[in-house]
Write an enzyme that holds these catalytic residues in place. Structure first.
Site, PDB file in Angstrom:
ATOM      1  N   GLU B  90       7.458   4.715   1.740  1.00 36.03           N
ATOM      2  CA  GLU B  90       7.688   5.201   0.238  1.00 36.03           C
ATOM      3  C   GLU B  90       8.063   6.669   0.250  1.00 36.03           C
ATOM      4  OE1 GLU B  90       5.503   2.861   0.880  1.00 36.03           O
ATOM      5  OE2 GLU B  90       6.045   1.405  -0.425  1.00 36.03           O
ATOM      6  N   HIS B 159      -4.074  -2.304  -6.906  1.00 38.25           N
ATOM      7  CA  HIS B 159      -2.651  -2.870  -7.226  1.00 38.25           C
ATOM      8  C   HIS B 159      -2.500  -3.010  -8.754  1.00 38.25           C
ATOM      9  CE1 HIS B 159      -2.718  -4.131  -3.051  1.00 38.25           C
ATOM     10  NE2 HIS B 159      -1.566  -4.140  -3.128  1.00 38.25           N
TER      11      HIS B 159
END
Lengths: 396, 367
Positions: B90, B159
């Site tokens: 990322e 998450h």
């Protein structure tokens, strides 16, 4: 064998001096600063490579280029030293990271590329900005936070930009500029511009994970990205051998080729960058490690002598100074006299002093500038000052 | 498929249940229905078609057709130069996206979930959000960061976080969060066309939900304004603000409250930054009561900002303290019963609304 010569009006049109010849001339020389007769010079040391061929040690140059190198590097040197004084006089605030000693990298790189190629750097960006065409006034005004600054006073020392010359800053977060630079290269390839991006970083930043992430993607996608490690051997106060298990930064790209270059030799830098540009356009990313040195500490808050010896600093200054190297080259090839070079340096001092005087007169930004450029398109929303009942603004 | 919210018909006493998934609103008799997924996909498709500078980047966006199938078919249509599969890096690929935006391209960077955006947050904030300001307008950053945000179902603490409050606090960013298909199309198109960095917070559980859309919404020129909230339902007694999935909950709550004679005004924020303070305050000045609803952590959340704004602008109009309904102040647990307690439920919002209206409500037992 003194030859008569006309001291030329230089490209910045100073008044011409006429020297009286001491003995009669055999032939008249062309004016020095426009003489493009090729001269071949050997680089100080050969290049070392990783996963690629080395470029030749013989570099083509000419009087014009060498004089330009001298002038530009002397200007940068003078500018940075002047910034040191301004900082101590508290006219420059916050951070100030000076580049003196490293000028050959900025100047050699610029000589090998065009303004279509992009450069992105970290916070030691004053000289790279000037090499890309920035003016002294823009530099000093920005350092002092004035309107005439390249970022209108809103950026400061670490945030110089010149988009019309494809100079993208000016970044304060160590390492961030490398993926950004690979992104510029991506965009150049996407737009089919046939140009490259040089992403500059230091030996400290060379260990950043995001660098390897960006290099991986650049290699997978064949991006025209050139990662340039300006290895001045100290990441702030930490010597390279304390920070990097492998300080052979030109090899750290693994699958990506690399070249180690004497970063104090502007001609070697030029040669390497020319080689790298050709490589990157055809084959994707390449790493250049510039072996260079900074005379100042990491920033103005760092004396730079607690982690290095004064002998080391003086040693480099005596043996490897980039401006002196070019001066010696010019003198040994009879391209100018010592006096002419000294005159250039005097001109430069005056230029720098004039720019500082002008910058000092320049006003601070208007208060309304607090709220400008938050967005490119502000949509008419409201923004607030510290006391939102007192200070509000509509963003255009 | 997971549980889908069913919308009750207004003023009707019967339930309409379709065999498939969702229910037609009574007022849109012939309207087309599309899922939020289809809405996002079509928006990306149309914007890529209209502007060759728009390209997509992210994990599995290409050959996998998108982790949540949002980018389905786009690789086939636009080719690998414009739909780029990235490695799982990322920080690296977000930096590359921002650099491309510096040069003038228009990247749409997908985060598989916004939880992973934390690995790239330096680029979102320091490289993207602040560049236009630091460069005094030289370097604008026309980038969109999009992906699912907030809680899904049973995915655990790492998450499930909602990032609306974090990103919305940063000047230089625009933060949008759609609820239905119309929002998804209009706001994503607006985000891609906008010259500033936009954080686009979707919701995984909404991707499969269908909503009616008019012909106007389906037109390729359709676009919603950034910075404007939508009043989904008008009311006079209490204002409920919400975004994303919670808008559906707020609408359900408003139907339940109506049976008790409380008429709630439901505001779909759509835009977290800029926040439509004007619409919110106008509503509170009408109803005199406010419930803010969000899925994210309560402290320093979106509701806190809305509450402060109303206290500053409309203090004398408030007849009751502002109520905040938010996710529980704990990392998201896995066990189903605990997870249920960690996110707002319809009952929580109803209870808060009744409190604001000074209707007595038995105190809930605390654990």
């Amino acid at each position: 064998m003194a030859l008569s010569r006309l001291a030329s009006s230089s490209s910045s049109s100073r008044s011409a001096d006429l020297l009286k010849p001491l003995c009669s001339a055999i032939s008249l020389r062309r004016p020095i600063s426009t003489d493009t007769t090729p001269i071949t010079v050997e680089t100080s040391v050969p290049f070392t490579s990783h996963q690629c061929d080395t470029p030749s040690r013989s570099v083509q140059t000419n009087a014009k280029e060498l004089l330009t190198f001298f002038r530009d590097m002397a200007l940068m040197r003078r500018m940075e030293i002047a910034a040191d004084s301004l900082y101590k006089a508290k006219l420059i605030r916050g951070f100030c990271h000076l580049y003196d000693g490293q000028e050959a990298v900025a100047v050699g790189m610029e000589a090998s590329i065009t303004k279509k190629d992009c450069i992105i750097a970290a916070y030691r960006d004053h000289c790279t900005f000037v090499a890309r065409g920035g003016t002294l006034l823009e530099v000093f005004a920005e350092l002092m936070g004035r309107q005439a600054g390249c970022s209108r006073g809103k950026g400061g020392s670490m945030h110089f930009y010149k988009k019309d010359s494809n100079f993208y800053g000016g970044h304060g977060i160590v390492g961030a500029q490398v993926p950004l630079g690979c992104g510029l290269a991506f965009a150049q390839k996407y737009s089919k511009d046939e140009a490259v991006t040089f992403a500059l970083y230091g030996d400290g930043a060379a260990n950043q994970g995001q660098l390897f992430e960006a290099l991986n993607i650049s290699a997978l996608w064949d991006l025209p990205a050139i990662l340039v490690c300006e290895n001045n051997h100290y990441g702030m106060g930490t010597a390279e051998w304390r920070a990097a298990k492998s300080p052979a930064y030109y090899k750290r790209g693994d699958y990506a080729p690399g070249l180690k270059v004497d970063g104090m030799d502007a001609l070697a830098v030029k040669q390497a960058c020319t080689f790298a540009k050709e490589h990157a356009l055809k084959n994707g990313p390449i790493i250049l490690e510039m072996d260079t040195y900074r005379y100042h500490g990491h920033s103005m808050s760092d004396p730079g002598s607690t982690y290095r010896t004064r002998d080391e600093i003086t040693g480099v200054r005596q043996e490897r100074d980039p401006v002196e190297r070019i001066r010696k080259l010019i003198l040994s090839h009879d391209l100018a006299t010592e006096k002419e070079l000294k005159d250039i340096e005097k001109e430069i001092r005056k230029e720098v002093d004039d720019a500082i005087a002008q910058a000092k007169e320049n006003p601070l930004p208007e208060s309304s500038e607090l709220f400008t450029n938050v967005y490119a398109k502000g949509l008419g929303v409201e923004s607030f000052g510290a006391d939102r009942k007192e200070v509000r603004a509509v963003l255009p | 498929m997971l549980a889908i919210a069913r919308q009750r018909m207004l003023g009707q006493s019967f339930k309409k249940i379709l065999p498939a998934v969702s229910v037609l609103r009574s007022y849109s008799s012939a309207a087309k229905q599309i899922t939020v997924r289809e809405a996002l996909n079509s928006a990306l498709d149309e914007e890529m078609s209209a502007d060759p500078k728009v390209f997509l980047m992210g994990e599995e966006v290409g050959e996998y057709q998108g982790a949540y199938k949002i980018t389905k078919g786009l690789l086939e249509k636009y080719g690998p130069e414009r739909v780029l599969d990235t490695p799982i890096t990322e920080a690296g690929f977000t930096g590359i996206g921002v650099g491309a935006a510096y040069y003038g391209l228009k990247p749409v960077v997908e985060f598989m979930t916004f939880n992973f955006s934390m690995q790239a947050i330096d680029h979102i904030i320091n490289s993207a959000a602040k560049s236009n300001y630091m460069s005094a307008g030289q370097i604008s950053v026309p980038i969109v960061f999009r992906g699912p945000n907030g809680a899904a179902a049973g995915v655990g603490a790492q998450h499930s976080q909602c990032y609306a409050a974090w990103y919305a606090s940063c000047p230089g960013l625009k933060v949008l969060s759609p609820y239905n298909s119309e929002d998804a199309r209009g706001l994503l198109k607006a985000a891609i066309r906008d010259p500033d960095p936009v954080v686009f917070l979707e919701n995984e559980l909404l991707y499969g939900e269908s909503f009616p859309v008019s012909d106007e919404v389906l037109d390729s020129s359709f676009c919603l304004p950034i910075g404007k909230a939508k009043i989904e339902r008008e009311g006079k007694d209490v204002t409920i603000t919400a975004f994303s999935k919670m808008v559906g909950y707020a609408l359900k709550v408003s139907e339940m409250l109506e049976r008790d004679g409380i008429y709630a005004e439901v505001i779909n924020l759509r835009s977290i930054r800029p926040l439509d303070r004007s619409t919110i305050n106008t509503s509170v000045r009408k109803t005199n009561r406010l419930i803010t609803v969000e899925e994210g952590f309560p402290q320093h959340g979106v509701g806190a900002e809305i509450c402060a704004s109303v206290v500053e602008e409309s203090f004398s109009y408030l007849d009751a303290p502002v109520e905040r309904i938010a996710g529980a102040d704990v990392p998201m647990p896995y066990a189903a019963n605990l997870e249920r307690m960690a996110v707002p439920q319809v009952e929580d919002i109803v209870r808060a609304a009744k409190r604001a209206c000074y209707r007595s409500v038995p105190l809930a037992a605390t654990a």
